[in-house]
Design an enzyme around this catalytic site. Structure first.
Site, mmCIF file in Angstrom:
data_model
loop_
_atom_site.group_PDB
_atom_site.id
_atom_site.type_symbol
_atom_site.label_atom_id
_atom_site.label_comp_id
_atom_site.label_asym_id
_atom_site.label_seq_id
_atom_site.Cartn_x
_atom_site.Cartn_y
_atom_site.Cartn_z
ATOM 1 N N ASP A 89 82.393 63.390 -97.649
ATOM 2 C CA ASP A 89 83.363 62.473 -98.228
ATOM 3 C C ASP A 89 84.741 63.020 -97.844
ATOM 4 O O ASP A 89 85.199 64.032 -98.380
ATOM 5 C CB ASP A 89 83.200 62.425 -99.750
ATOM 6 C CG ASP A 89 84.120 61.410 -100.404
ATOM 7 O OD1 ASP A 89 85.182 61.090 -99.831
ATOM 8 O OD2 ASP A 89 83.784 60.952 -101.516
ATOM 9 N N HIS A 90 85.385 62.369 -96.898
ATOM 10 C CA HIS A 90 86.647 62.887 -96.359
ATOM 11 C C HIS A 90 87.820 62.775 -97.337
ATOM 12 O O HIS A 90 88.905 63.264 -97.049
ATOM 13 C CB HIS A 90 86.976 62.217 -95.022
ATOM 14 C CG HIS A 90 86.216 62.816 -93.887
ATOM 15 N ND1 HIS A 90 86.642 63.930 -93.205
ATOM 16 C CD2 HIS A 90 85.023 62.474 -93.349
ATOM 17 C CE1 HIS A 90 85.761 64.236 -92.279
ATOM 18 N NE2 HIS A 90 84.765 63.371 -92.346
#
Length: 195
Positions: A167-168
């Site tokens: 999850d950036h």
């Protein structure tokens, strides 16, 4: 390079079977290595709650169990504190009860990270979907022989690809790469996890 992980499995197979009545698998070694690597990389072992990032100081490790009509992700609580034998026992117990639909709701909640293994299906690469509210998930693939050159000799070694979905909003590629680098080291030097 899974040569040492496979050798470790062979070396401890009879000991763990005698102690626990359960067979150790390569996946058990992967789960142990993952729990050890996560403690050193807290952003990969985190959760996202609304706009808050929660860094966990413990590893509640979920693993995917394939069912006829989907999958369940039972959770090994405090996996970072468990020995290889304890991981083997916990995994086999949770997996058996998941397949028989005998898990309590608590055993399916509270994960800080998830491992999904499709190696038994011969899959060599896939992109798993993050199990919310985790911020990452590891995809474990089949072990396959690969031609390599060692010195002047060309030979084959057993190699396993790993894929990490991030999850950036929480984890950038460098943090993910450092986690994978640590995990690779542990799988290639598995005795270091037993000390």
């Amino acid at each position: 390079d899974m040569r040492n992980a496979i050798k470790l499995r062979e070396d401890v197979m009879d000991i763990i079977l005698k102690e626990t009545g359960k067979k150790v698998t390569v996946n058990d070694i992967v789960l142990l290595a993952t729990s050890r690597a996560l403690i050193k990389h807290p952003f990969v072992n985190s959760s996202l709650s609304e706009d808050n990032i929660i860094l966990h100081e413990y590893v509640n490790l979920a693993f995917a169990v394939g069912m006829e009509d989907g999958l369940l992700t039972p959770v090994i609580k405090d996996a970072h504190e468990k020995s290889l034998s304890e991981i083997v026992v916990a995994t086999k117990d949770l997996q058996e009860r998941a397949l028989n639909r005998k898990l309590s709701p608590d055993e399916l909640q509270g994960s800080t990270f998830t491992v999904s293994n499709l190696g038994m299906y011969g899959i060599t690469y896939f992109n798993p979907i993050i199990n919310q509210p985790n911020t990452a998930i590891l995809g474990v693939n089949a072990i396959a022989d690969k031609l390599v050159k060692i010195g002047e000799e060309v030979t084959t070694i057993p190699v396993m690809n790993l894929s990490l979905t991030l999850d950036h909003r929480v984890i950038d590629g460098v943090i993910g790469a450092k986690f994978l680098q640590e995990l690779k080291y542990l799988l290639e030097n598995p005795l270091s996890m037993l000390i």
